[in-house]
Design a protein around this motif. Structure first.
Motif, PDB file in Angstrom:
ATOM      1  N   SER A   1      14.289   6.455 -34.405  1.00 26.16           N
ATOM      2  CA  SER A   1      13.920   7.252 -33.231  1.00 26.16           C
ATOM      3  C   SER A   1      14.907   8.386 -32.991  1.00 26.16           C
ATOM      4  CB  SER A   1      13.854   6.366 -31.983  1.00 26.16           C
ATOM      5  OG  SER A   1      15.159   5.969 -31.565  1.00 26.16           O
ATOM      6  N   GLY A   2      16.126   8.226 -33.507  1.00 20.83           N
ATOM      7  CA  GLY A   2      17.143   9.248 -33.300  1.00 20.83           C
ATOM      8  C   GLY A   2      17.795   9.179 -31.935  1.00 20.83           C
ATOM      9  N   ASN A   3      17.408   8.180 -31.137  1.00 21.71           N
ATOM     10  CA  ASN A   3      17.976   8.017 -29.800  1.00 21.71           C
ATOM     11  C   ASN A   3      19.020   6.905 -29.855  1.00 21.71           C
ATOM     12  OD1 ASN A   3      18.307   7.001 -27.019  1.00 21.71           O
ATOM     13  ND2 ASN A   3      16.676   8.441 -26.513  1.00 21.71           N
ATOM     14  N   ARG A   4      20.277   7.284 -29.841  1.00 25.49           N
ATOM     15  CA  ARG A   4      21.347   6.304 -30.003  1.00 25.49           C
ATOM     16  C   ARG A   4      21.423   5.329 -28.835  1.00 25.49           C
ATOM     17  NH1 ARG A   4      26.349  10.147 -31.369  1.00 25.49           N
ATOM     18  NH2 ARG A   4      25.277  11.362 -29.765  1.00 25.49           N
ATOM     19  N   LEU A   5      21.099   5.806 -27.637  1.00 30.97           N
ATOM     20  CA  LEU A   5      21.127   4.911 -26.479  1.00 30.97           C
ATOM     21  C   LEU A   5      20.044   3.846 -26.609  1.00 30.97           C
ATOM     22  CD1 LEU A   5      22.198   4.076 -23.741  1.00 30.97           C
ATOM     23  CD2 LEU A   5      20.708   5.797 -22.676  1.00 30.97           C
ATOM     24  N   LEU A   6      18.865   4.258 -27.040  1.00 28.99           N
ATOM     25  CA  LEU A   6      17.775   3.303 -27.229  1.00 28.99           C
ATOM     26  C   LEU A   6      18.159   2.260 -28.275  1.00 28.99           C
ATOM     27  CD1 LEU A   6      14.836   2.784 -26.272  1.00 28.99           C
ATOM     28  CD2 LEU A   6      14.076   4.047 -28.289  1.00 28.99           C
ATOM     29  N   ALA A   7      18.762   2.716 -29.365  1.00 31.22           N
ATOM     30  CA  ALA A   7      19.186   1.792 -30.422  1.00 31.22           C
ATOM     31  C   ALA A   7      20.251   0.832 -29.912  1.00 31.22           C
ATOM     32  CB  ALA A   7      19.707   2.580 -31.624  1.00 31.22           C
ATOM     33  N   SER A   8      21.175   1.334 -29.089  1.00 37.35           N
ATOM     34  CA  SER A   8      22.240   0.471 -28.570  1.00 37.35           C
ATOM     35  C   SER A   8      21.688  -0.557 -27.589  1.00 37.35           C
ATOM     36  CB  SER A   8      23.330   1.316 -27.893  1.00 37.35           C
ATOM     37  OG  SER A   8      22.859   1.902 -26.689  1.00 37.35           O
ATOM     38  N   LEU A   9      20.634  -0.197 -26.853  1.00 43.89           N
ATOM     39  CA  LEU A   9      20.017  -1.146 -25.929  1.00 43.89           C
ATOM     40  C   LEU A   9      19.316  -2.273 -26.682  1.00 43.89           C
ATOM     41  CD1 LEU A   9      18.459   1.322 -23.314  1.00 43.89           C
ATOM     42  CD2 LEU A   9      20.415  -0.189 -22.961  1.00 43.89           C
ATOM     43  N   MET A  10      18.753  -1.953 -27.835  1.00 44.52           N
ATOM     44  CA  MET A  10      18.002  -2.943 -28.603  1.00 44.52           C
ATOM     45  C   MET A  10      18.902  -3.813 -29.471  1.00 44.52           C
ATOM     46  SD  MET A  10      14.906  -3.938 -28.789  1.00 44.52           S
ATOM     47  CE  MET A  10      13.876  -5.018 -29.795  1.00 44.52           C
ATOM     48  N   ARG A  11      20.070  -3.285 -29.839  1.00 45.34           N
ATOM     49  CA  ARG A  11      20.931  -3.983 -30.796  1.00 45.34           C
ATOM     50  C   ARG A  11      21.276  -5.416 -30.376  1.00 45.34           C
ATOM     51  NH1 ARG A  11      24.520  -0.133 -31.218  1.00 45.34           N
ATOM     52  NH2 ARG A  11      23.151   1.011 -32.614  1.00 45.34           N
TER      53      ARG A  11
END
Length: 235
Positions: free
Chosen positions: A143-153
């Motif tokens: 997605s290229g959205n680092r915040l979204l990735a960090s929330l899902m991690r």
């Protein structure tokens, strides 16, 4: 000193990876008691790296420390399943939209690689289940959205665990649906990609909840449970 720290970190990582894999692949079921003495002997480590590994697993929601019972594999109740599906419906559909909107610049190679690998192991349910979990992780990453990735991690381990708990839902069907989502993303069809992503999640919600009623244990009162925490070494 540096060597000692490296060795300690290596032991902790080995124990963590071993226990994490056992839990996620349901070699030890929800509610199973993890006895430190027995695990330390089996894995040939002291209790110090074992407890450090348990703290890491606790942070991922895979184990919990319950007064009077010790450390157990976390329960996975129908309520937990509902919560996870609600989060997935928000995060993964958003990720699908973002990937599709940025399809010209997004790195789709990891997603393409996961699908290609899945084609070669349709007769290996455990391996295919891992790859299906990889698809969801890579979708969010793309997605290229680092915040979204960090929330899902922090949820990735529990999501992978859920897929293994519900492995009888047929991971091949999941893989076919992933291919349809990827095709819509690749041609830049955002509405269709989002529709398929949400449909993919909803298709497995009720069947997974039905299974959860079979393998869940009594929910633990969070006020009485504490995450595995540091205790003084006894050895």
């Amino acid at each position: 000193m540096t060597t000692d720290r490296t060795n300690a970190g290596s032991l902790r990582s080995r124990v963590y990876e071993t226990l994490r894999r056992r839990i996620i692949e349901v070699d030890v079921p929800p509610g199973h008691r993890l006895i430190e003495r027995d695990l330390a002997a089996e894995l040939a480590v002291s209790r110090i790296p074992l407890r450090e590994a348990l703290r890491l697993l606790s942070a991922e929601g895979l184990v919990v420390n319950v007064p009077g019972r010790g450390t157990i594999v976390s329960p996975f109740t129908p309520s937990d399943v509902r919560d996870l599906f609600e989060v997935r419906a928000g995060v993964e559909v958003m990720a699908t939209r973002l990937v599709t909107e940025r399809v010209d610049s997004a790195d789709l190679a990891p997603l393409r690689g996961v699908l290609a690998a899945a084609e070669t192991c349709r007769d290996q349910p455990r391996r295919l289940t891992d790859l299906n979990a990889d698809f969801h992780s890579e979708l969010v990453n793309a997605s290229g959205n680092r915040l979204l990735a960090s929330l899902m991690r922090p949820l990735n381990s529990r999501l992978r665990w859920l897929f293994h708990l519900s492995i009888e839902l047929d991971p091949v069907v999941q893989c076919v649906e992933h291919e349809a989502i990827f095709a819509a993303i690749s041609r830049g069809d955002s509405p269709e990609a989002q529709r398929l992503a949400l449909e993919h999640i909803e298709n497995s919600r009720e069947p997974t909840l039905a299974l959860a009623a079979q393998w869940s244990i009594e929910e633990i009162d969070p006020r009485k449970a504490t995450h595995a925490r540091r205790r003084g070494p006894r050895d």
